[in-house]
Design a protein around this motif. Sequence first.
Motif, PDB file in Angstrom:
ATOM      1  N   GLU A  62     -30.831  13.121  30.044  1.00 56.04           N
ATOM      2  CA  GLU A  62     -30.595  14.884  30.581  1.00 56.04           C
ATOM      3  C   GLU A  62     -31.251  14.572  32.066  1.00 56.04           C
ATOM      4  O   GLU A  62     -30.627  15.023  32.795  1.00 56.04           O
ATOM      5  CB  GLU A  62     -30.607  16.315  30.048  1.00 56.04           C
ATOM      6  CG  GLU A  62     -29.766  16.566  30.828  1.00 56.04           C
ATOM      7  CD  GLU A  62     -30.256  18.556  30.130  1.00 56.04           C
ATOM      8  OE1 GLU A  62     -30.411  19.407  31.329  1.00 56.04           O
ATOM      9  OE2 GLU A  62     -30.015  18.810  29.101  1.00 56.04           O
ATOM     10  N   ARG A  63     -32.801  15.297  31.786  1.00 54.06           N
ATOM     11  CA  ARG A  63     -34.032  15.001  33.408  1.00 54.06           C
ATOM     12  C   ARG A  63     -33.806  13.858  33.890  1.00 54.06           C
ATOM     13  O   ARG A  63     -33.413  13.650  34.594  1.00 54.06           O
ATOM     14  CB  ARG A  63     -34.348  15.208  32.687  1.00 54.06           C
ATOM     15  CG  ARG A  63     -34.767  16.727  31.960  1.00 54.06           C
ATOM     16  CD  ARG A  63     -36.746  17.050  31.324  1.00 54.06           C
ATOM     17  NE  ARG A  63     -36.333  17.878  30.936  1.00 54.06           N
ATOM     18  CZ  ARG A  63     -37.385  18.952  30.125  1.00 54.06           C
ATOM     19  NH1 ARG A  63     -38.466  18.029  30.003  1.00 54.06           N
ATOM     20  NH2 ARG A  63     -37.251  20.157  30.065  1.00 54.06           N
ATOM     21  N   ILE A  64     -33.884  12.332  33.247  1.00 47.86           N
ATOM     22  CA  ILE A  64     -33.390  11.461  34.089  1.00 47.86           C
ATOM     23  C   ILE A  64     -32.415  10.829  34.249  1.00 47.86           C
ATOM     24  O   ILE A  64     -31.892  10.660  35.968  1.00 47.86           O
ATOM     25  CB  ILE A  64     -33.608  10.040  32.912  1.00 47.86           C
ATOM     26  CG1 ILE A  64     -35.200   9.347  32.106  1.00 47.86           C
ATOM     27  CG2 ILE A  64     -33.361   8.636  33.667  1.00 47.86           C
ATOM     28  CD1 ILE A  64     -34.976   9.089  31.219  1.00 47.86           C
ATOM     29  N   ALA A  65     -31.220  11.824  34.000  1.00 46.97           N
ATOM     30  CA  ALA A  65     -29.803  11.806  34.745  1.00 46.97           C
ATOM     31  C   ALA A  65     -29.736  12.511  36.022  1.00 46.97           C
ATOM     32  O   ALA A  65     -29.480  12.706  36.815  1.00 46.97           O
ATOM     33  CB  ALA A  65     -29.028  11.530  34.335  1.00 46.97           C
ATOM     34  N   ALA A  66     -30.582  13.419  35.889  1.00 44.90           N
ATOM     35  CA  ALA A  66     -30.499  14.475  37.142  1.00 44.90           C
ATOM     36  C   ALA A  66     -31.524  14.039  37.949  1.00 44.90           C
ATOM     37  O   ALA A  66     -31.180  14.179  39.679  1.00 44.90           O
ATOM     38  CB  ALA A  66     -31.183  16.251  36.741  1.00 44.90           C
ATOM     39  N   LEU A  67     -32.573  13.632  37.807  1.00 44.09           N
ATOM     40  CA  LEU A  67     -33.590  12.651  38.855  1.00 44.09           C
ATOM     41  C   LEU A  67     -32.860  11.744  39.611  1.00 44.09           C
ATOM     42  O   LEU A  67     -32.523  11.717  40.873  1.00 44.09           O
ATOM     43  CB  LEU A  67     -34.877  12.716  38.423  1.00 44.09           C
ATOM     44  CG  LEU A  67     -35.970  12.499  39.133  1.00 44.09           C
ATOM     45  CD1 LEU A  67     -36.006  13.218  40.061  1.00 44.09           C
ATOM     46  CD2 LEU A  67     -36.817  11.536  38.083  1.00 44.09           C
ATOM     47  N   GLY A  68     -32.317  10.550  38.770  1.00 42.14           N
ATOM     48  CA  GLY A  68     -31.296   9.884  39.208  1.00 42.14           C
ATOM     49  C   GLY A  68     -29.840  10.512  40.657  1.00 42.14           C
ATOM     50  O   GLY A  68     -30.067  10.172  41.991  1.00 42.14           O
ATOM     51  N   THR A  69     -29.494  11.688  40.163  1.00 38.84           N
ATOM     52  CA  THR A  69     -28.481  12.260  40.883  1.00 38.84           C
ATOM     53  C   THR A  69     -29.508  12.897  41.922  1.00 38.84           C
ATOM     54  O   THR A  69     -28.887  13.004  43.521  1.00 38.84           O
ATOM     55  CB  THR A  69     -27.524  13.129  40.406  1.00 38.84           C
ATOM     56  OG1 THR A  69     -26.574  12.793  39.489  1.00 38.84           O
ATOM     57  CG2 THR A  69     -26.778  14.428  41.117  1.00 38.84           C
ATOM     58  N   ALA A  70     -30.519  13.487  41.702  1.00 39.34           N
ATOM     59  CA  ALA A  70     -31.276  13.992  43.300  1.00 39.34           C
ATOM     60  C   ALA A  70     -31.254  13.241  44.215  1.00 39.34           C
ATOM     61  O   ALA A  70     -31.374  13.358  44.987  1.00 39.34           O
ATOM     62  CB  ALA A  70     -32.259  14.788  42.664  1.00 39.34           C
ATOM     63  N   VAL A  71     -31.994  12.123  43.069  1.00 41.88           N
ATOM     64  CA  VAL A  71     -32.494  10.775  44.321  1.00 41.88           C
ATOM     65  C   VAL A  71     -31.008   9.497  45.009  1.00 41.88           C
ATOM     66  O   VAL A  71     -31.464   8.936  45.764  1.00 41.88           O
ATOM     67  CB  VAL A  71     -33.569  10.212  44.579  1.00 41.88           C
ATOM     68  CG1 VAL A  71     -34.421  10.877  43.797  1.00 41.88           C
ATOM     69  CG2 VAL A  71     -32.854   9.153  42.879  1.00 41.88           C
TER      70      VAL A  71
END
Length: 172
Positions: A62-71
Amino acid sequence: MAVTLLLARVSQRYLDAYAAAVDPGDPEGAYLAWDPPDGWTGLDWSSGALVESARYAGLGPERIAALGTAVGGDPAVDVSFVLPGHPWSAFGRPAAVGPVEVAGTARTLGGIDWSAVMAALPGEDGAAIAALGGVLGPTRDPRAYLSGRFAALRELYGTAAHHGQFVVLWWD
């Protein structure tokens, strides 16, 4: 001039006005018209290393996906009208994250203990850079570099969430 990933906070109103004002056949005019008024930040080339840091530290999907979406943006948000024909589009077309996803991303980024992520990296700077795939360029202190970029990213998303804004990403 170096190519860098830029992120801007923009309202729906700004996006609508920009879309109505630009001529897709005039890339220079579209470039000159793109002037986000509500704040932006540059991430240089850190986007991949930020995500890799999260993976390396084992943050979870979840956190990796959110960071991926953020960038990287949300493919469901169409901003193909932004900077049409921009010369740096070979690095990636403009992307965006909509207000609802911005709010969720901001919450998730706010819950990441970035100092713990940095502490998970190998102790020697060269080894830390290698562990992240060597994508940091000539930085001598990867922890300070990435920590500064992460703090700027978290702040931008937090402010965009507070104002119900989009985040638009592009390479320039």
